[in-house]
Design an enzyme around this catalytic site. Structure first.
Site, PDB file in Angstrom:
ATOM      1  N   CYS A 135      58.831  39.894   4.825  1.00  0.00           N
ATOM      2  CA  CYS A 135      57.567  40.194   5.350  1.00  0.00           C
ATOM      3  C   CYS A 135      56.628  39.174   4.115  1.00  0.00           C
ATOM      4  O   CYS A 135      55.646  38.533   4.646  1.00  0.00           O
ATOM      5  CB  CYS A 135      57.042  41.649   5.220  1.00  0.00           C
ATOM      6  SG  CYS A 135      55.277  41.597   5.843  1.00  0.00           S
ATOM      7  N   GLU A 209      62.219  41.817  11.294  1.00  0.00           N
ATOM      8  CA  GLU A 209      60.938  41.224  11.388  1.00  0.00           C
ATOM      9  C   GLU A 209      60.897  40.430  12.606  1.00  0.00           C
ATOM     10  O   GLU A 209      59.911  40.486  13.389  1.00  0.00           O
ATOM     11  CB  GLU A 209      60.592  39.985  10.300  1.00  0.00           C
ATOM     12  CG  GLU A 209      60.235  40.668   8.791  1.00  0.00           C
ATOM     13  CD  GLU A 209      58.795  40.825   9.418  1.00  0.00           C
ATOM     14  OE1 GLU A 209      58.126  40.937  10.272  1.00  0.00           O
ATOM     15  OE2 GLU A 209      57.976  40.927   8.209  1.00  0.00           O
TER      16      GLU A 209
END
Length: 224
Positions: A135, A209
């Site tokens: 991230c 993700e």
């Protein structure tokens, strides 16, 4: 090869699926359906709340005072900067702070953030930083790529503000500091015997993700 580059090399399939997901390309050329972006904004706000918890955990997991200060700075960046930017950006899309805070969390958002927190609870600070890396560092890489596209900053691109936020110097510096700190921790604690474990954490966090993008992408496809 740096520790982070080794992680990316070992997780090349997952990393490409995440950083080159159609959702990101839709941001670059402005073709992303509005419903997809609105869904993303809401879930990303909830995501940031949970990531703040992960950064709070990293303070507890820090073996040195310098590590605690690094974690505290990251926590402040989320609570005092990035979440406020999300509120302002969401307002442009007709979403109020109440809309964001009272939204139902998506399964994909919960799966990702729970995985990061679990990795941190079970492991040390390095394991937690590896789980956070897709991230924190990945957004900087994605935004840099998108910003280089010809339509990224066009007045007609509704997503140019998002791209500019993550491609801009302040966020790029946050990501660079996070990467440098992880590299330092790896120099201290990433023994050859541990590297396979850390690669597995990175792969799974990267996969989650990509699932986050996919969640929002599907929301856009449903209304077309």
């Amino acid at each position: 090869m740096s520790f982070f580059e080794r992680l990316k090399t070992e997780a090349s399939v997952e990393w490409r699926a995440y950083t080159e997901h159609p959702f990101t390309n839709g941001l670059a050329d402005g073709s992303l359906p509005e419903a997809a972006f609105r869904h993303y904004l809401v879930q990303d706000y909830l995501f940031l709340i949970e990531f703040a918890r992960a950064y709070a955990l990293s303070i507890y997991k820090s073996p040195r005072l310098a590590d605690m200060r690094e974690a505290a700075a990251g926590l402040s960046a989320i609570l005092d900067v990035e979440m406020n930017l999300h509120v302002k950006l969401s307002a442009d899309w007709g979403l109020s702070p109440t809309d964001l805070e009272q939204a139902a969390p998506a399964a994909e958002m919960l799966a990702y953030t729970r995985y990061v927190l679990d990795a941190g609870m079970r492991g040390d600070l390095l394991a937690l930083k590896v789980a956070l890396a897709p991230c924190v560092i990945g957004y900087a890489e994605i935004a840099t790529r998108l910003a280089s596209r010809p339509d990224a900053d066009a007045a007609t691109n509704a997503y140019r503000v998002w791209i500019a936020e993550y491609a801009g110097t302040p966020y790029q510096e946050v990501a660079a500091k996070a990467r440098a700190h992880m590299e330092h921790l790896a120099d201290l604690y990433a023994t050859p015997a541990r590297e396979a474990e850390l690669i597995a954490i990175f792969k799974e966090a990267t996969r989650l993700e990509a699932d986050f993008w996919e969640m929002a992408w599907r929301a856009g496809q449903r209304v077309q």
